[in-house]
Design a protein around this motif. Sequence first.
Motif, PDB file in Angstrom:
ATOM      1  N   TRP A  41       0.824  -1.199   0.000  1.00  9.11           N
ATOM      2  CA  TRP A  41       0.000   0.000   0.000  1.00  9.11           C
ATOM      3  C   TRP A  41       0.862   1.255   0.000  1.00  9.11           C
ATOM      4  CZ3 TRP A  41      -4.574  -0.996  -1.517  1.00  9.11           C
ATOM      5  CH2 TRP A  41      -5.280  -2.129  -1.075  1.00  9.11           C
ATOM      6  N   ARG A  42       0.332   2.316  -0.585  1.00  9.04           N
ATOM      7  CA  ARG A  42       1.031   3.601  -0.633  1.00  9.04           C
ATOM      8  C   ARG A  42       0.060   4.695  -0.208  1.00  9.04           C
ATOM      9  NH1 ARG A  42       2.292   7.268  -5.221  1.00  9.04           N
ATOM     10  NH2 ARG A  42       1.103   5.843  -6.526  1.00  9.04           N
ATOM     11  N   PHE A  43       0.463   5.469   0.782  1.00 15.00           N
ATOM     12  CA  PHE A  43      -0.376   6.552   1.293  1.00 15.00           C
ATOM     13  C   PHE A  43      -0.363   7.717   0.310  1.00 15.00           C
ATOM     14  CE2 PHE A  43      -0.502  10.582   3.677  1.00 15.00           C
ATOM     15  CZ  PHE A  43      -1.763  10.491   4.231  1.00 15.00           C
ATOM     16  N   LEU A  44      -1.546   8.184  -0.115  1.00 16.07           N
ATOM     17  CA  LEU A  44      -1.650   9.260  -1.097  1.00 16.07           C
ATOM     18  C   LEU A  44      -2.215  10.554  -0.531  1.00 16.07           C
ATOM     19  CD1 LEU A  44      -2.971   7.309  -4.221  1.00 16.07           C
ATOM     20  CD2 LEU A  44      -0.628   7.998  -3.710  1.00 16.07           C
ATOM     21  N   GLY A  45      -2.967  10.485   0.545  1.00 15.32           N
ATOM     22  CA  GLY A  45      -3.510  11.711   1.114  1.00 15.32           C
ATOM     23  C   GLY A  45      -4.792  11.467   1.874  1.00 15.32           C
ATOM     24  N   ILE A  46      -5.315  12.551   2.483  1.00 15.04           N
ATOM     25  CA  ILE A  46      -6.552  12.462   3.238  1.00 15.04           C
ATOM     26  C   ILE A  46      -7.452  13.643   2.884  1.00 15.04           C
ATOM     27  CG2 ILE A  46      -5.464  11.277   5.186  1.00 15.04           C
ATOM     28  CD1 ILE A  46      -5.659  13.966   6.694  1.00 15.04           C
ATOM     29  N   MET A  47      -8.717  13.490   3.210  1.00 19.17           N
ATOM     30  CA  MET A  47      -9.690  14.571   3.142  1.00 19.17           C
ATOM     31  C   MET A  47     -10.626  14.375   4.321  1.00 19.17           C
ATOM     32  SD  MET A  47     -12.949  15.703   2.539  1.00 19.17           S
ATOM     33  CE  MET A  47     -13.780  14.312   1.763  1.00 19.17           C
ATOM     34  N   TYR A  48     -10.976  15.477   5.003  1.00 25.88           N
ATOM     35  CA  TYR A  48     -11.905  15.316   6.119  1.00 25.88           C
ATOM     36  C   TYR A  48     -12.838  16.512   6.222  1.00 25.88           C
ATOM     37  CZ  TYR A  48      -8.638  18.239   8.894  1.00 25.88           C
ATOM     38  OH  TYR A  48      -7.829  19.237   9.365  1.00 25.88           O
ATOM     39  N   ARG A  49     -13.929  16.317   6.964  1.00 25.50           N
ATOM     40  CA  ARG A  49     -14.936  17.350   7.167  1.00 25.50           C
ATOM     41  C   ARG A  49     -15.131  17.602   8.652  1.00 25.50           C
ATOM     42  NH1 ARG A  49     -18.704  14.583   3.332  1.00 25.50           N
ATOM     43  NH2 ARG A  49     -19.842  13.988   5.219  1.00 25.50           N
ATOM     44  N   ILE A  50     -15.492  18.825   8.973  1.00 27.93           N
ATOM     45  CA  ILE A  50     -15.843  19.201  10.344  1.00 27.93           C
ATOM     46  C   ILE A  50     -17.276  19.698  10.348  1.00 27.93           C
ATOM     47  CG2 ILE A  50     -15.467  20.938  12.150  1.00 27.93           C
ATOM     48  CD1 ILE A  50     -12.522  20.635  11.788  1.00 27.93           C
ATOM     49  N   ASN A  51     -18.061  19.195  11.289  1.00 29.03           N
ATOM     50  CA  ASN A  51     -19.426  19.657  11.472  1.00 29.03           C
ATOM     51  C   ASN A  51     -19.421  20.773  12.509  1.00 29.03           C
ATOM     52  OD1 ASN A  51     -22.170  19.606  12.977  1.00 29.03           O
ATOM     53  ND2 ASN A  51     -22.588  18.474  11.097  1.00 29.03           N
ATOM     54  N   VAL A  81      -6.678  23.582   6.706  1.00 29.40           N
ATOM     55  CA  VAL A  81      -7.661  24.654   6.591  1.00 29.40           C
ATOM     56  C   VAL A  81      -8.897  24.065   5.932  1.00 29.40           C
ATOM     57  CG1 VAL A  81      -8.163  26.938   5.644  1.00 29.40           C
ATOM     58  CG2 VAL A  81      -5.827  26.361   6.330  1.00 29.40           C
ATOM     59  N   LEU A  82     -10.049  24.271   6.535  1.00 26.73           N
ATOM     60  CA  LEU A  82     -11.302  23.738   6.007  1.00 26.73           C
ATOM     61  C   LEU A  82     -12.197  24.895   5.585  1.00 26.73           C
ATOM     62  CD1 LEU A  82     -10.305  21.758   8.530  1.00 26.73           C
ATOM     63  CD2 LEU A  82     -12.291  20.472   7.775  1.00 26.73           C
ATOM     64  N   GLU A  83     -12.801  24.760   4.406  1.00 30.40           N
ATOM     65  CA  GLU A  83     -13.638  25.802   3.833  1.00 30.40           C
ATOM     66  C   GLU A  83     -15.105  25.409   3.954  1.00 30.40           C
ATOM     67  OE1 GLU A  83     -13.457  28.547  -0.174  1.00 30.40           O
ATOM     68  OE2 GLU A  83     -13.085  26.395  -0.362  1.00 30.40           O
ATOM     69  N   TYR A  95     -17.703  21.946   6.913  1.00 33.13           N
ATOM     70  CA  TYR A  95     -16.462  22.565   6.455  1.00 33.13           C
ATOM     71  C   TYR A  95     -15.578  21.462   5.892  1.00 33.13           C
ATOM     72  CZ  TYR A  95     -17.682  26.916   8.846  1.00 33.13           C
ATOM     73  OH  TYR A  95     -18.302  28.074   9.231  1.00 33.13           O
ATOM     74  N   ILE A  96     -15.103  21.650   4.658  1.00 28.56           N
ATOM     75  CA  ILE A  96     -14.357  20.615   3.941  1.00 28.56           C
ATOM     76  C   ILE A  96     -12.900  21.046   3.808  1.00 28.56           C
ATOM     77  CG2 ILE A  96     -14.225  19.270   1.810  1.00 28.56           C
ATOM     78  CD1 ILE A  96     -17.185  19.953   1.357  1.00 28.56           C
ATOM     79  N   MET A  97     -12.001  20.108   3.975  1.00 29.33           N
ATOM     80  CA  MET A  97     -10.569  20.391   3.886  1.00 29.33           C
ATOM     81  C   MET A  97     -10.220  20.999   2.534  1.00 29.33           C
ATOM     82  SD  MET A  97      -7.422  17.725   4.360  1.00 29.33           S
ATOM     83  CE  MET A  97      -5.719  18.250   4.255  1.00 29.33           C
ATOM     84  N   HIS A  98      -9.492  22.123   2.570  1.00 25.53           N
ATOM     85  CA  HIS A  98      -9.048  22.812   1.356  1.00 25.53           C
ATOM     86  C   HIS A  98      -7.583  22.427   1.116  1.00 25.53           C
ATOM     87  CE1 HIS A  98      -7.895  25.967  -1.427  1.00 25.53           C
ATOM     88  NE2 HIS A  98      -9.129  26.398  -1.498  1.00 25.53           N
ATOM     89  N   PRO A  99      -7.281  21.605   0.100  1.00 23.40           N
ATOM     90  CA  PRO A  99      -5.906  21.097  -0.069  1.00 23.40           C
ATOM     91  C   PRO A  99      -4.866  22.194  -0.243  1.00 23.40           C
ATOM     92  CG  PRO A  99      -7.453  19.869  -1.432  1.00 23.40           C
ATOM     93  CD  PRO A  99      -8.201  21.050  -0.901  1.00 23.40           C
ATOM     94  N   GLY A 100      -5.158  23.197  -1.098  1.00 21.52           N
ATOM     95  CA  GLY A 100      -4.175  24.241  -1.368  1.00 21.52           C
ATOM     96  C   GLY A 100      -3.855  25.074  -0.151  1.00 21.52           C
ATOM     97  N   PHE A 101      -4.880  25.562   0.543  1.00 22.89           N
ATOM     98  CA  PHE A 101      -4.663  26.368   1.733  1.00 22.89           C
ATOM     99  C   PHE A 101      -4.049  25.538   2.862  1.00 22.89           C
ATOM    100  CE2 PHE A 101      -8.221  29.453   0.390  1.00 22.89           C
ATOM    101  CZ  PHE A 101      -7.299  30.266  -0.236  1.00 22.89           C
ATOM    102  N   SER A 102      -4.442  24.270   2.957  1.00 23.97           N
ATOM    103  CA  SER A 102      -3.897  23.410   4.019  1.00 23.97           C
ATOM    104  C   SER A 102      -2.398  23.244   3.865  1.00 23.97           C
ATOM    105  CB  SER A 102      -4.591  22.042   4.002  1.00 23.97           C
ATOM    106  OG  SER A 102      -5.964  22.172   4.315  1.00 23.97           O
ATOM    107  N   TYR A 103      -1.949  23.000   2.631  1.00 22.00           N
ATOM    108  CA  TYR A 103      -0.514  22.824   2.399  1.00 22.00           C
ATOM    109  C   TYR A 103       0.242  24.117   2.703  1.00 22.00           C
ATOM    110  CZ  TYR A 103       3.871  21.465   0.249  1.00 22.00           C
ATOM    111  OH  TYR A 103       5.202  21.173   0.044  1.00 22.00           O
ATOM    112  N   ALA A 104      -0.322  25.254   2.271  1.00 20.21           N
ATOM    113  CA  ALA A 104       0.341  26.531   2.513  1.00 20.21           C
ATOM    114  C   ALA A 104       0.401  26.840   3.998  1.00 20.21           C
ATOM    115  CB  ALA A 104      -0.398  27.644   1.764  1.00 20.21           C
ATOM    116  N   TYR A 105      -0.671  26.541   4.711  1.00 17.97           N
ATOM    117  CA  TYR A 105      -0.768  26.856   6.145  1.00 17.97           C
ATOM    118  C   TYR A 105       0.198  26.006   6.961  1.00 17.97           C
ATOM    119  CZ  TYR A 105      -2.933  27.205  10.792  1.00 17.97           C
ATOM    120  OH  TYR A 105      -3.165  27.379  12.137  1.00 17.97           O
TER     121      TYR A 105
END
Length: 689
Positions: A240-250, A360-362, A371-381
């Motif tokens: 297996w190879r880890f490629l990334g995650i996505m998560y949401r906050i209520n 960072v979640l948008e 609120y959904i994880m924003h990949p671009g802002f998350s990496y920058a942050y």
Amino acid sequence: MLFNPMKKLVPKIQVARHIRFPKVSPKNTYKPLSHEERSFYTSSIHIVHDRKYATLHYRTKDVCYFYNTTLASLRSIVPLYHYTSGQYLFLKADIEYGLPEKPIPKSWYSVKAPNGDIYLIYIIFHSKSDKSLCIYNITKNKIVHCVSHFSTSIDDERVENYSRILGNSFVIIYTYEDLKLRVDLVDLVFETVDTFNYTIHDYLNNLLAVVDDDIEKNRIFDVLSILNNTYIAGYRGHDWRFLGIMYRINNREGLVPFVNYFELYLGVKQNIENIVFNQGTAVLLMKCRIENNELSVEFTTWAGEGIRKLDDPTFKVTIPANAVLFRKKYNLDDRYDISQSYPYYIHEVAPNYIFTTDGVLEQNPHYKNDYIMHPGFSYAYVHGHKRRMAFHRVNGINILKSNVQTIVQLKRSYIKEGQKFRVLIVEADIGEKFLHPELITFFDLRKAYKFLQKNIYAQNENSEAFVDASQFMFKVNIKEKIPRILKLSKKELKSINNRLTHFVYVDEVEGLLYILIVLFPKKEKKKGKNDDNDECDTIYWLFKCNILKPTVPCEVITKLHLTNSGKVKDFINIVRHNVHLMQMFSNINCNNMRINNTYTLTYVYDNILITTSDRLDIKIRDTKQNRDSTVQYLKQIPEIVSIHMYCDVYQDECLICKTNINPRFGNLVEAYYPLMFMDLKLVKPNQIK
């Protein structure tokens, strides 16, 4: 004669613009200091330490809190940030991180579970090939669960890459072990663990139930047979190879925010016998969801290109999208009451963005509670280096920049604190030490201030949303300005371009750009002592440009011509300009003609001029209040080959100056010295629970 009683007069005083840092060691040992910083969105804690003693400090509004202790004792302190109050909670923990050179782990996060206990998730470093991810109950001082035997590829500074808090009640840990994905579901409320594994074989066997075509089913059997043979032969095969995650906050109004969903994307590392699984994309998704008093864990398919053989174009297995391969469900009762929890992993909740320890979640435009994880802002942050200026924070203005968009949060406190700055640098094509930028992007604080006054968020007093920052940004091309300033044609510029360099200094308070242009002498063959070649024949021009008035031409401030015989100065009303960079010119001579040697020993911030030298001290000059101060940071001064100073101002106006000292004898020395730049009203010792 009658005398009226005199009124008690309050002396008029000016608060110092800088203070010395609380003493790290009980004695003035002058040892080089190390620095660690932990950010919680716009708040930070700083730790400065030598090999024995340490000081932790942070700022809240106009109060600086500090705590002096030993380095060994500091490793047991866990700082927790309460984003709703803006306060810190410091707890003592009886745990070891396995990193004796670090005062606190760089990567950890925590949560208060519904049972009232606070839990810490962190990584223990045993060796390069032996690490453990652990969950620790700080309240009851006990380790709940550890997963050991991490591989060398595990980053001990990114614990969030291998675990996720769910519903403020569970921790999902996902690791790779012996060709299988291992998932540990840790129930914090009852402190129980459910562990299950998933291999490539499991994936292929589960595919047999969701693939309808009989021919493609036979091809899956062929792949299983090939994999079994490679394992028997001792080849490790696919993994297996880890490629990334996505998560949401209520984040429902009036309730405690929590992660209610996340996805883990997995690919396959290698190919055996030219077999490829969804080349370049995910193969498997692990989905964890809390909904309707139920926690579910699922493994589902990702369609992609399917399973193929590189040497046989007719061989293909089409994978259906989102087919469930594995599922486990857990019922949740009232003991998982999220209202009794607190998410210490959340550092800021704005109307349209949420900031956590790792992202960072948008806000979802269709479902305002999600609120959904924003990949671009998350990496920058998370990964944005200060020199790239991905996240710029100062005086109530927070600017976040990704590759495609820049947003800004204008806090009402900026109006209360007043217009301290006119411009901020938000992007530059910078080289080492920001010496030779060719293009600089500025943020116009005056325009932002007017926008904030006009839109004072009257509709919602608690609303401080992020807005598009492009309306406040503008660019200045330094490379294009230089030939116009020097009035050079393209041909003339080309003839001297290899001898021409420049340095910049931006006065962010006044909105002024200073460009120092240097023309070095021609490199010619060595001549005799009586020849006329002047190796010191260097010319300096210093220009001032008002970047807020682009149509106004740049103004020459001074010109200096350096020769063997001495300096020929041509100052133009230098007093009126009050330029900090002129400090550099006082030390220029034939033996030290390279301006960058002096430039790297100078730092300017808000009318404060900071310099260091081979005397290994820091001189601080407040030009506005006409005050000077000197701090000696090394007592024994070695014979020095070179010295460079790097300064960073953090969002709480804490300045950390790092000096790299290269002695003629011995190893390179890195010395840190912290200073506070603020109008402090109080300095208080901090309490540790």
